[in-house]
Write a protein that holds these residues in place. Structure first.
Motif, PDB file in Angstrom:
ATOM      1  N   PRO A 223       1.667  59.773   3.922  1.00 43.90           N
ATOM      2  CA  PRO A 223       0.948  60.927   4.476  1.00 43.90           C
ATOM      3  C   PRO A 223       0.800  60.803   5.989  1.00 43.90           C
ATOM      4  O   PRO A 223       0.646  59.698   6.516  1.00 43.90           O
ATOM      5  N   PRO A 224       0.849  61.914   6.719  1.00 44.90           N
ATOM      6  CA  PRO A 224       0.756  61.839   8.197  1.00 44.90           C
ATOM      7  C   PRO A 224      -0.508  61.159   8.674  1.00 44.90           C
ATOM      8  O   PRO A 224      -0.494  60.467   9.702  1.00 44.90           O
ATOM      9  N   GLU A 225      -1.640  61.336   7.976  1.00 46.00           N
ATOM     10  CA  GLU A 225      -2.881  60.727   8.439  1.00 46.00           C
ATOM     11  C   GLU A 225      -2.880  59.205   8.297  1.00 46.00           C
ATOM     12  O   GLU A 225      -3.685  58.513   8.931  1.00 46.00           O
ATOM     13  N   ASP A 226      -1.946  58.664   7.490  1.00 46.36           N
ATOM     14  CA  ASP A 226      -1.878  57.208   7.311  1.00 46.36           C
ATOM     15  C   ASP A 226      -0.889  56.536   8.249  1.00 46.36           C
ATOM     16  O   ASP A 226      -0.913  55.306   8.397  1.00 46.36           O
ATOM     17  N   LEU A 227      -0.020  57.314   8.871  1.00 47.13           N
ATOM     18  CA  LEU A 227       1.017  56.718   9.713  1.00 47.13           C
ATOM     19  C   LEU A 227       0.466  55.861  10.852  1.00 47.13           C
ATOM     20  O   LEU A 227       1.005  54.774  11.105  1.00 47.13           O
ATOM     21  N   PRO A 228      -0.608  56.288  11.561  1.00 43.10           N
ATOM     22  CA  PRO A 228      -1.077  55.437  12.671  1.00 43.10           C
ATOM     23  C   PRO A 228      -1.601  54.079  12.234  1.00 43.10           C
ATOM     24  O   PRO A 228      -1.747  53.170  13.065  1.00 43.10           O
ATOM     25  N   ARG A 229      -1.883  53.887  10.934  1.00 39.32           N
ATOM     26  CA  ARG A 229      -2.523  52.646  10.489  1.00 39.32           C
ATOM     27  C   ARG A 229      -1.646  51.826   9.558  1.00 39.32           C
ATOM     28  O   ARG A 229      -2.123  50.828   8.999  1.00 39.32           O
ATOM     29  N   VAL A 230      -0.398  52.192   9.397  1.00 33.55           N
ATOM     30  CA  VAL A 230       0.415  51.489   8.404  1.00 33.55           C
ATOM     31  C   VAL A 230       0.653  50.033   8.791  1.00 33.55           C
ATOM     32  O   VAL A 230       0.945  49.198   7.916  1.00 33.55           O
ATOM     33  N   PHE A 231       0.528  49.690  10.090  1.00 34.70           N
ATOM     34  CA  PHE A 231       0.762  48.314  10.521  1.00 34.70           C
ATOM     35  C   PHE A 231      -0.542  47.526  10.670  1.00 34.70           C
ATOM     36  O   PHE A 231      -0.512  46.372  11.102  1.00 34.70           O
ATOM     37  N   ASP A 232      -1.666  48.138  10.340  1.00 37.07           N
ATOM     38  CA  ASP A 232      -2.934  47.404  10.382  1.00 37.07           C
ATOM     39  C   ASP A 232      -3.023  46.446   9.205  1.00 37.07           C
ATOM     40  O   ASP A 232      -2.530  46.734   8.100  1.00 37.07           O
ATOM     41  N   ARG A 233      -3.681  45.349   9.448  1.00 34.42           N
ATOM     42  CA  ARG A 233      -3.828  44.350   8.386  1.00 34.42           C
ATOM     43  C   ARG A 233      -4.754  44.878   7.285  1.00 34.42           C
ATOM     44  O   ARG A 233      -5.803  45.444   7.568  1.00 34.42           O
ATOM     45  N   PHE A 234      -4.323  44.675   6.041  1.00 37.16           N
ATOM     46  CA  PHE A 234      -5.053  45.043   4.832  1.00 37.16           C
ATOM     47  C   PHE A 234      -5.136  46.551   4.622  1.00 37.16           C
ATOM     48  O   PHE A 234      -5.853  47.008   3.745  1.00 37.16           O
ATOM     49  N   PHE A 235      -4.398  47.308   5.444  1.00 33.97           N
ATOM     50  CA  PHE A 235      -4.448  48.750   5.217  1.00 33.97           C
ATOM     51  C   PHE A 235      -3.509  49.123   4.086  1.00 33.97           C
ATOM     52  O   PHE A 235      -2.338  48.721   4.072  1.00 33.97           O
ATOM     53  N   ARG A 236      -4.063  49.897   3.159  1.00 41.79           N
ATOM     54  CA  ARG A 236      -3.265  50.438   2.070  1.00 41.79           C
ATOM     55  C   ARG A 236      -3.697  51.878   1.824  1.00 41.79           C
ATOM     56  O   ARG A 236      -4.891  52.145   1.662  1.00 41.79           O
ATOM     57  N   GLY A 237      -2.726  52.776   1.830  1.00 39.84           N
ATOM     58  CA  GLY A 237      -3.047  54.169   1.560  1.00 39.84           C
ATOM     59  C   GLY A 237      -3.401  54.381   0.102  1.00 39.84           C
ATOM     60  O   GLY A 237      -3.341  53.469  -0.731  1.00 39.84           O
TER      61      GLY A 237
END
Length: 565
Positions: free
Chosen positions: A470-484
């Motif tokens: 999803p577009p709203e998750d793209l800025p955080r896909v490389f953050d640690r422990f981030f899972r959509g």
């Protein structure tokens, strides 16, 4: 461990104020003292030049005597000297000194009178009589009964030795100090005639004068000092006013410098106390404003790091809680006999193994991140065939791809070469491939490809045709422990993409993601090609070409197992 400084901003302000005050005092002293000293030197030099000119005039006057063979009286000498218009009105006396500098008597200029005048020449101590009217009307003459010859007023033993002329033939100035401490400057002119000293009071002479005699023009040094000394009070008053003004300016300047420092200090104390939102006001372009801006960035970074740390602890705790709960639950069931059948025991053991594997994967990922943080900039890069690297990654994930019903393809020319650390780069591409497989729909394809990015780099791409991000998750896909939301349905740890980014940046490269929901996702790792690697890549013959001088090592998995060649 260094002891933190306890110096307060007020102490720095005092030091700055004292420094500025001392500097201002020096500048004011120089600004007032140097011009005054130059003016004093100029006035003294002018007075000394005037003395030399006076000596030259005396030489011209005494040189006008036509008969140097006959002695003349002191009175006649006075007439000759003061008859010259250039010598009239001079208040300083002329001394007659002998050859060793002993003063004999002094000649004083007669006072000025109007109308027809007469001259009376007398010797102190002897009666005087009115003189006959002088034939030269308007010449300076003495009043009746006033002496032109007087006893020298200098202490006994004072001497004014005759001086030789300078190189230009002009009279030379001498400086002496009398017995009573008076400092004098004088010039001497030899007399071309003999002086009859019989008319001089014998009490004035301690010994017979030694010829030849000289005329001496004397001027006290204190008189020269009076030419500039009256300016000293005015200069001191002006300097004092300037010092007070400089002190006020120094205080204002010191306060203007320390005020931002005090603001940074207070903000630092707030950050140290846990208030990571503390900021310092900025608005200028000088060094202190840049310091404030740097502090604000640091405070923001510290706040972000603290927030990431808090999220890290929360995420790790949350992600470990589920497998730990599974482990404890099934272990307790096995221990208390709740699980009775072989099928139940087999499921319990399988669940325990799955939970342990998940925990192991998470711990290994955390260890990898710690290693990457410590190894940033220290990758052991070498020339690696692109096809070789991608095939190894595909082989390592072949079972997972087959289970998901996904086909993995490799697209790279046989002569494509990458300049990478093979162990870490295989881990990065493997993480991307694992995500692509888990989020791909069955009977779809995941492509691994390598393309050249001009003459200075290469790009590794992992493309899938899955559900997308999803577009709203793209800025955080490389953050640690981030899972959509979609990723939470899988067993991922939320660290794979973060590890891939750390590896790419550790190679001096970058990583980017493009995705469209329902279409698919493409992740690109951009790798630079260092200038020193061009020659090595040009000589590449299909096998690994290590960096010249680098220490080679066996290729190992991050869990310690050696990969097959």
């Amino acid at each position: 461990m260094p002891i933190p400084s306890r110096r307060s901003p007020s102490s720095i302000r005092r030091r700055l104020f004292v420094s500025y005050a001392v500097l201002s005092s020096l500048l004011v002293t120089v600004a007032t003292g140097v011009p005054l000293a130059l003016y004093a030197a100029r006035m003294i030099q002018a007075a000394r030049s005037e003395m030399i000119d006076r000596g030259t005039t005396l030489e011209n006057v005494v040189a006008a005597v036509h008969d140097p063979t006959h002695p003349i009286s002191p009175s006649m000498l006075a007439r000759l000297v003061y008859a010259d218009p250039r010598m009239r009105g001079r208040s300083r006396p002329l001394l007659i000194v002998d050859n060793i500098g002993r003063p004999i008597f002094a000649l004083y200029a007669p006072p000025q009178r109007t109308g027809r005048q007469s001259t009376t020449l007398a010797v102190v101590g002897q009666p005087t009589a009115p003189a006959a009217p002088d034939a030269d009307a308007g010449m300076a003459v003495g009043t009746t009964g006033q002496a032109l010859l007087r006893r020298p007023t200098y202490p006994p033993g004072s001497r004014l030795p005759p001086l030789p002329r300078d190189r230009a033939g002009r009279p030379r100035i001498g400086d002496i100090q009398t017995a009573d401490g008076v400092r004098l400057s004088y010039v001497t002119v030899p007399l071309p005639v003999n002086i009859d000293t019989t008319s001089v009071d014998p009490s004035w002479l301690a010994a017979p004068p030694e010829p030849p005699l000289h005329l001496a023009y004397v001027r006290p040094r204190a008189e020269m000092r009076d030419l500039w000394w009256p300016l000293v009070p005015s200069a001191a008053l002006t300097g004092s006013f300037a010092l007070v003004l400089a002190g006020l300016l120094a205080y204002v300047l010191a306060r203007s410098i320390t005020r931002p420092i005090e603001a940074v200090t207070r903000a630092s104390e707030r950050v140290a106390a846990g208030d990571y939102g503390a900021r310092v006001a900025t608005g200028g372009t000088d060094e202190l404003d840049r310091l404030a801006a740097a502090f604000n960035r640091m405070a923001a970074d510290v706040g972000d790091a603290h927030e990431r740390q808090r999220e890290f602890v929360v995420n790790v705790s949350h992600d470990l809680r589920t497998p730990l709960t599974t482990l404890r639950g099934f272990a307790r069931s096995l221990a208390d006999g709740t699980v009775r059948t072989e099928a139940q025991r087999a499921r319990a053991v399988e669940a325990i193994e799955s939970a342990g594997a998940r925990m192991h994967e998470m711990v290994e990922s955390l260890i990898d991140l710690a290693r990457l943080d410590a190894q940033r900039g220290g990758m052991r890069q070498q020339a690696v065939p692109a096809t070789h690297l991608l095939e190894r990654v595909r082989a390592a994930h072949a079972a997972a791809a087959e289970e998901a019903g996904v086909t993995v393809t490799v697209d790279a020319s046989d002569d494509a070469v990458l300049w990478v650390d093979p162990v870490w780069m295989e881990r990065a591409v493997g993480n991307l491939l694992d995500n692509a497989v888990r989020h791909s729909v069955p009977r779809s394809t995941v492509e691994l490809s390598v393309t050249r990015a001009g003459d200075t780099g290469a790009e590794i791409r992992v493309s899938d045709h899955g559900s997308g991000i999803p577009p709203e998750d793209l800025p955080r896909v490389f953050d640690r422990f981030f899972r959509g939301d979609r990723a939470r349905a899988t067993n991922g740890s939320g660290l794979g993409m973060a590890i891939a980014r750390e590896i790419a940046e550790g190679h001096g490269g970058s990583i980017a993601v493009e995705s469209a929901p329902g279409v698919g996702t493409r992740v690109t790792i951009g790798l630079p090609l260092p200038s020193g690697a061009a020659a090595v890549l040009a000589r590449h013959d299909g096998d690994h070409a290590p960096v010249p001088g680098a220490v080679d090592r066996p290729e190992q998995r991050l869990d310690g197992e050696t990969q097959a060649g």
